[in-house]
Design an enzyme around this catalytic site. Structure first.
Site, PDB file in Angstrom:
ATOM      1  N   THR A  69       0.765  -1.046   0.050  1.00  0.00           N
ATOM      2  CA  THR A  69      -0.030   0.067   0.113  1.00  0.00           C
ATOM      3  C   THR A  69       0.932   1.424   0.266  1.00  0.00           C
ATOM      4  O   THR A  69       0.378   2.191  -0.841  1.00  0.00           O
ATOM      5  CB  THR A  69      -0.892   0.124   1.144  1.00  0.00           C
ATOM      6  N   ASN A 114      -5.410  -9.667  -7.860  1.00  0.00           N
ATOM      7  CA  ASN A 114      -5.464 -10.253  -6.476  1.00  0.00           C
ATOM      8  C   ASN A 114      -6.707 -10.928  -6.154  1.00  0.00           C
ATOM      9  O   ASN A 114      -6.822 -11.728  -5.361  1.00  0.00           O
ATOM     10  CB  ASN A 114      -5.447  -9.284  -5.183  1.00  0.00           C
ATOM     11  N   HIS A 162       4.349  -9.941   3.513  1.00  0.00           N
ATOM     12  CA  HIS A 162       3.254 -10.939   3.999  1.00  0.00           C
ATOM     13  C   HIS A 162       2.268 -11.673   3.006  1.00  0.00           C
ATOM     14  O   HIS A 162       1.611 -12.623   3.126  1.00  0.00           O
ATOM     15  CB  HIS A 162       2.271 -10.362   4.998  1.00  0.00           C
ATOM     16  N   THR A 173      13.220   5.292  10.797  1.00  0.00           N
ATOM     17  CA  THR A 173      14.126   4.193  11.086  1.00  0.00           C
ATOM     18  C   THR A 173      13.691   2.724  10.417  1.00  0.00           C
ATOM     19  O   THR A 173      12.573   2.523  10.460  1.00  0.00           O
ATOM     20  CB  THR A 173      14.138   4.081  12.860  1.00  0.00           C
ATOM     21  N   CYS A 189     -23.396 -11.083  -8.164  1.00  0.00           N
ATOM     22  CA  CYS A 189     -24.802 -10.548  -8.514  1.00  0.00           C
ATOM     23  C   CYS A 189     -25.155  -9.335  -7.672  1.00  0.00           C
ATOM     24  O   CYS A 189     -24.990  -9.310  -6.478  1.00  0.00           O
ATOM     25  CB  CYS A 189     -25.921 -11.683  -8.173  1.00  0.00           C
TER      26      CYS A 189
HETATM   27  C1  LIG Z   1      -2.402  -7.161  -0.544  1.00  0.00           C
HETATM   28  C2  LIG Z   1      -2.112  -6.330  -1.649  1.00  0.00           C
HETATM   29  C3  LIG Z   1      -1.854  -4.969  -1.683  1.00  0.00           C
HETATM   30  C4  LIG Z   1      -1.518  -4.038  -0.254  1.00  0.00           C
HETATM   31  O1  LIG Z   1      -0.566  -4.754   0.416  1.00  0.00           O
HETATM   32  P1  LIG Z   1      -0.159  -4.512   1.721  1.00  0.00           P
HETATM   33  O2  LIG Z   1       1.215  -4.952   2.222  1.00  0.00           O
HETATM   34  O3  LIG Z   1      -1.262  -5.087   2.561  1.00  0.00           O
HETATM   35  O4  LIG Z   1      -0.433  -2.959   1.947  1.00  0.00           O
HETATM   36  C5  LIG Z   1      -1.755  -4.074  -2.637  1.00  0.00           C
HETATM   37  N1  LIG Z   1      -1.672  -4.767  -3.883  1.00  0.00           N
HETATM   38  C6  LIG Z   1      -2.174  -6.096  -4.337  1.00  0.00           C
HETATM   39  C7  LIG Z   1      -2.529  -6.596  -5.408  1.00  0.00           C
HETATM   40  C8  LIG Z   1      -2.455  -6.931  -2.949  1.00  0.00           C
HETATM   41  O5  LIG Z   1      -2.630  -8.142  -3.253  1.00  0.00           O
END
Ligand SMILES: *Cc1c(COP(=O)(O)O)cnc(C)c1O
Length: 387
Positions: A74, A153, A203, A242, A328
């Site tokens: 993000t 995603n 993550h 940091t 839908c």
């Molecule tokens: C999960 C995701 C994000 C956001 O990533 P974060 O590290 O959770 O902020 C952005 N773009 C896509 C395509 C994602 O799958």
């Protein structure tokens, strides 16, 4: 088998135990601040950060000096999009993105639009792909930035980045890609693909939450960004604060593991994904795969079930940790903007499930998912027919 069975690896992944092992010393004995230049605590932390920078760079064919550490995709998306647009404001006021992007990309562009940039929002075809001639027509000499995600995603579709990179490069604009879902899962080479800016996050590839990176091209061309977080001038002045040393160490170790195991793991997961689809097709009719099956993440399956209502499906699938959505618009759930963009919504569209497979997924998990989904879909359809 512990329940619910986790098939939501697009939402997040667990930290690999090898990654955790690498991170742990940097919380305690090796706690130094890499910006401390005067003593061994700082040098030790800095050495770990330098090593991780190299590991993240190697995953995408970049060099260590091109990696800026952030808190996740993000933040990387915000820095890339707003940072590039502001830095290039004197060259042009036009930017381009796609309807199926992640919210952090879409909302960054909406912000630019409110602040006076002209934004072209490209659509996609029914498979989920950007139409290359539409992109070619959209870019002009006033276009400074194009942002197209590497892998979606929701539906897992892989955009043709090399072709997109060639078009964007020829127009003299910069290409940013949100690779949060693709990094560590499918091969990416920023040079071969003509990528100037790339976002990734730990993550989504078995690293920690709250650690991510932005790749910023340093040569041909050297990219300038307007920094979004001011302060001590860390990360070459692009992102003050940091450094999250344990997180960065984990981001690097997770990248190295993905790089070493990508080929074997993606083959394994693609076979499991195909087993899942075959099982569902054997047991059920009225099933539609959303997005291209040919060019998609190996561990993604997104299907809609006709004559099923989204909320009932979600409630009945308690033993499966999946993401479900309504295709839908009549239900209380709003249809996803991605399904809308590929034209997979409407009164007959039914309910959809996103399956994301991962490192701990086995044949037994897939067979359990097939059994649960087919039982639930059949019973919901029977109930609906009886009304
Ligand atoms: C999960 C995701 C994000 C956001 O990533 P974060 O590290 O959770 O902020 C952005 N773009 C896509 C395509 C994602 O799958």
């Amino acid at each position: 088998m512990p329940k619910p069975v986790y098939l939501d690896y697009h939402a997040t992944t667990p930290v690999d135990p090898r990654v955790l092992d690498a991170m742990l010393p940097y919380f305690t004995e090796a706690f130094g601040n890499p910006a401390s230049r005067q003593h061994a605590y700082g040098w030790q932390a800095d050495e770990a950060v330098v090593h991780a920078r190299g590991e993240v760079a190697s995953l995408i064919g970049a060099t260590a000096g091109e990696i800026v550490f952030t808190s996740g995709a993000t933040e990387s998306n915000n820095l890339a999009i707003k940072g590039a647009a502001h830095a290039c404001r004197d060259r042009g006021d036009h930017v381009v993105t796609v309807a199926t992007e992640h919210k952090s990309v879409l909302d960054s562009f909406k912000k630019l639009e409110r602040d006076g940039w002209r934004v072209t929002w490209l659509g996609v075809d029914s498979d989920g792909f950007v139409r290359l001639d539409e992109l070619r027509n959209a870019v002009t000499d006033k276009t400074v930035l194009v942002s197209v995600m590497a892998a979606n995603n929701e539906i897992g579709v892989l955009q043709p980045l090399a072709e997109i990179g060639a078009i964007v490069g020829a127009a003299g604009a910069l290409l940013h890609t949100d690779a949060a879902q693709a990094a560590g899962k499918v091969p990416i080479d920023v040079n071969a693909m003509g990528i100037d800016l790339l976002s990734l996050t730990g993550h989504k590839y078995y690293g920690p939450k709250g650690a991510g990176a932005l790749y910023v091209r340093r040569k041909k061309p050297r990219i300038q960004l307007a920094c979004q977080i001011d302060g001590g001038g860390h990360e070459q002045g692009l992102r003050s604060g940091t450094l999250n040393v344990p997180g960065i160490v984990g981001l690097g170790r997770a990248a190295a593991i993905c790089r070493a195991e990508m080929l074997v793991e993606s083959t394994r997961l693609a076979a499991l994904r195909d087993r899942l689809l075959e099982g569902l097709r054997r047991e059920l009719d009225g099933l539609r795969v959303n997005g291209s099956l040919e060019r998609r993440l190996p561990h993604n399956l997104h299907v809609s079930f006709e004559k099923v209502e989204g909320e009932s499906l979600l409630m009945a699938l308690g033993d499966l940790a999946v993401s479900t959505g309504s295709a839908c618009s009549s239900g209380s759930q709003a249809p996803s903007h991605v399904l809308q963009a590929i034209g997979a919504v409407g009164d007959q569209a039914g309910a959809s499930i996103r399956f994301g497979l991962g490192r701990s997924t086995t044949d037994a998990h897939v067979d359990f998912a097939i059994e649960r989904v087919t039982t639930v879909v059949k019973s919901l359809r029977r109930a609906m027919a009886a009304q």
